[in-house]
Scaffold this motif. Structure first.
Motif, PDB file in Angstrom:
ATOM      1  N   LEU A  34      -6.126  48.228 -71.204  1.00  0.00           N
ATOM      2  CA  LEU A  34      -7.384  47.865 -70.543  1.00  0.00           C
ATOM      3  C   LEU A  34      -7.667  48.761 -69.338  1.00  0.00           C
ATOM      4  CD1 LEU A  34      -7.194  43.967 -70.694  1.00  0.00           C
ATOM      5  CD2 LEU A  34      -8.900  45.425 -71.804  1.00  0.00           C
ATOM      6  N   ILE A  72     -13.040  45.225 -66.240  1.00  0.00           N
ATOM      7  CA  ILE A  72     -12.522  45.257 -67.608  1.00  0.00           C
ATOM      8  C   ILE A  72     -11.064  44.810 -67.628  1.00  0.00           C
ATOM      9  CG2 ILE A  72     -11.993  46.812 -69.549  1.00  0.00           C
ATOM     10  CD1 ILE A  72     -14.569  48.398 -68.610  1.00  0.00           C
ATOM     11  N   CYS A  73     -10.331  45.204 -66.605  1.00  0.00           N
ATOM     12  CA  CYS A  73      -8.925  44.808 -66.537  1.00  0.00           C
ATOM     13  C   CYS A  73      -8.673  43.922 -65.322  1.00  0.00           C
ATOM     14  CB  CYS A  73      -8.035  46.053 -66.466  1.00  0.00           C
ATOM     15  SG  CYS A  73      -6.297  45.593 -66.469  1.00  0.00           S
ATOM     16  N   TYR A 110     -19.056  53.464 -75.561  1.00  0.00           N
ATOM     17  CA  TYR A 110     -19.129  52.045 -75.947  1.00  0.00           C
ATOM     18  C   TYR A 110     -19.225  51.903 -77.471  1.00  0.00           C
ATOM     19  CZ  TYR A 110     -21.007  47.350 -76.665  1.00  0.00           C
ATOM     20  OH  TYR A 110     -21.208  46.072 -77.118  1.00  0.00           O
ATOM     21  N   GLU A 144     -10.948  50.909 -68.812  1.00  0.00           N
ATOM     22  CA  GLU A 144     -11.735  50.741 -67.582  1.00  0.00           C
ATOM     23  C   GLU A 144     -11.945  52.093 -66.889  1.00  0.00           C
ATOM     24  OE1 GLU A 144     -11.561  47.156 -64.692  1.00  0.00           O
ATOM     25  OE2 GLU A 144     -10.215  48.655 -63.875  1.00  0.00           O
ATOM     26  N   TYR A 173     -14.421  54.149 -68.834  1.00  0.00           N
ATOM     27  CA  TYR A 173     -15.774  53.592 -68.744  1.00  0.00           C
ATOM     28  C   TYR A 173     -16.400  53.917 -67.383  1.00  0.00           C
ATOM     29  CZ  TYR A 173     -19.518  50.347 -69.997  1.00  0.00           C
ATOM     30  OH  TYR A 173     -20.739  49.787 -70.331  1.00  0.00           O
ATOM     31  N   PHE A 225     -12.609  44.505 -73.810  1.00  0.00           N
ATOM     32  CA  PHE A 225     -13.512  45.576 -73.350  1.00  0.00           C
ATOM     33  C   PHE A 225     -14.954  45.281 -73.772  1.00  0.00           C
ATOM     34  CE2 PHE A 225     -15.805  49.426 -74.664  1.00  0.00           C
ATOM     35  CZ  PHE A 225     -15.932  50.068 -73.439  1.00  0.00           C
ATOM     36  N   ARG A 280     -16.574  42.448 -71.889  1.00  0.00           N
ATOM     37  CA  ARG A 280     -16.942  42.766 -70.504  1.00  0.00           C
ATOM     38  C   ARG A 280     -18.101  43.754 -70.398  1.00  0.00           C
ATOM     39  NH1 ARG A 280     -14.606  38.816 -67.762  1.00  0.00           N
ATOM     40  NH2 ARG A 280     -15.216  39.989 -65.939  1.00  0.00           N
ATOM     41  N   THR A 281     -18.307  44.559 -71.418  1.00  0.00           N
ATOM     42  CA  THR A 281     -19.301  45.633 -71.291  1.00  0.00           C
ATOM     43  C   THR A 281     -20.543  45.440 -72.159  1.00  0.00           C
ATOM     44  OG1 THR A 281     -18.137  46.930 -72.983  1.00  0.00           O
ATOM     45  CG2 THR A 281     -17.580  47.405 -70.685  1.00  0.00           C
ATOM     46  N   SER A 284      -7.389  44.583 -76.785  1.00  0.00           N
ATOM     47  CA  SER A 284      -7.945  45.296 -75.626  1.00  0.00           C
ATOM     48  C   SER A 284      -9.407  45.643 -75.900  1.00  0.00           C
ATOM     49  CB  SER A 284      -7.127  46.547 -75.277  1.00  0.00           C
ATOM     50  OG  SER A 284      -7.286  47.537 -76.265  1.00  0.00           O
TER      51      SER A 284
END
Ligand SMILES: C[S@@+](CC[C@H](N)C(=O)[O-])C[C@H]1O[C@@H](n2cnc3c(N)ncnc32)[C@H](O)[C@@H]1O
Length: 164
Positions: free
Chosen positions: A80, A154-155, A101, A84, A87, A124, A127-128, A120
């Motif tokens: 993660l 994200i983490c 993404y 992160e 990203y 991810f 969260r995104t 993971s």
């Protein structure tokens, strides 16, 4: 995790409806529709008499993620952190971020990854993606578009260790 229908707002009402003798002796908590576990974790946090929990959900992506947290949290966190980091690297490059993404979404949908990578990617995407929605088509392909959070967490290592 963000989860449609999560019961965070109802925790007080739910706690007030529990049997009054719940503090008196050890008990098993059974949660057949656990989702992201708002009720589960508030039970764990608030009742020292809770002896054992049994959880279930029809969503195998989510249940696999619970198993990964339980069995491989350290490895999950390192995956993660990497997601992160990458990203955030694309923070000022929306097209690159978008490409990243959708690449990760395809990887998730290939369902060829081991359970840790798959979990993971599940976190991810949660969260995104747009509004933290979980939506799959009839082929079980996750099809939610990218969201607009600039620096989504994200983490969350501390929380993941707590959940373990
Ligand atoms: C609103 S969420 C649960 C919220 C959660 N209890 C909380 O504490 O916030 C509902 C969950 O039920 C699951 N679900 C729906 N139908 C199901 C079924 N037939 N068997 C098991 N789980 C199911 C969904 O996948 C979803 O994760």
């Amino acid at each position: 995790m963000k989860w449609a229908g999560g019961k965070t707002q109802l925790l007080e009402t739910i706690h007030n409806s529990l049997p009054k003798d719940i503090y008196e002796s050890k008990f098993t908590y059974v949660e057949p529709f656990v989702g992201s576990g708002a009720v589960l974790f508030s039970m764990i946090n608030n009742f020292s008499t809770l002896d054992r929990v049994v959880i279930n959900d029809i969503n195998s992506d989510s249940i696999n993620c619970y198993f990964t947290i339980k069995d491989n949290v350290t490895h999950l966190i390192s995956e993660l952190k990497e997601l992160e980091f990458k990203y955030y690297t694309f923070k000022d490059k929306p097209e690159d971020r978008k490409e990243f993404y959708y690449l990760k979404r395809s990887e998730f949908n290939s369902r060829n990854c081991d359970i840790i990578i798959q979990s993971s990617l599940f976190i991810f995407l949660n969260r995104t993606c747009f509004n933290g929605l979980y939506r799959v088509n009839r082929n079980n392909n996750f099809n939610v578009p990218i969201g607009s959070y600039v620096t989504p967490q994200i983490c969350d290592s501390k929380n993941l260790f707590f959940c373990k």
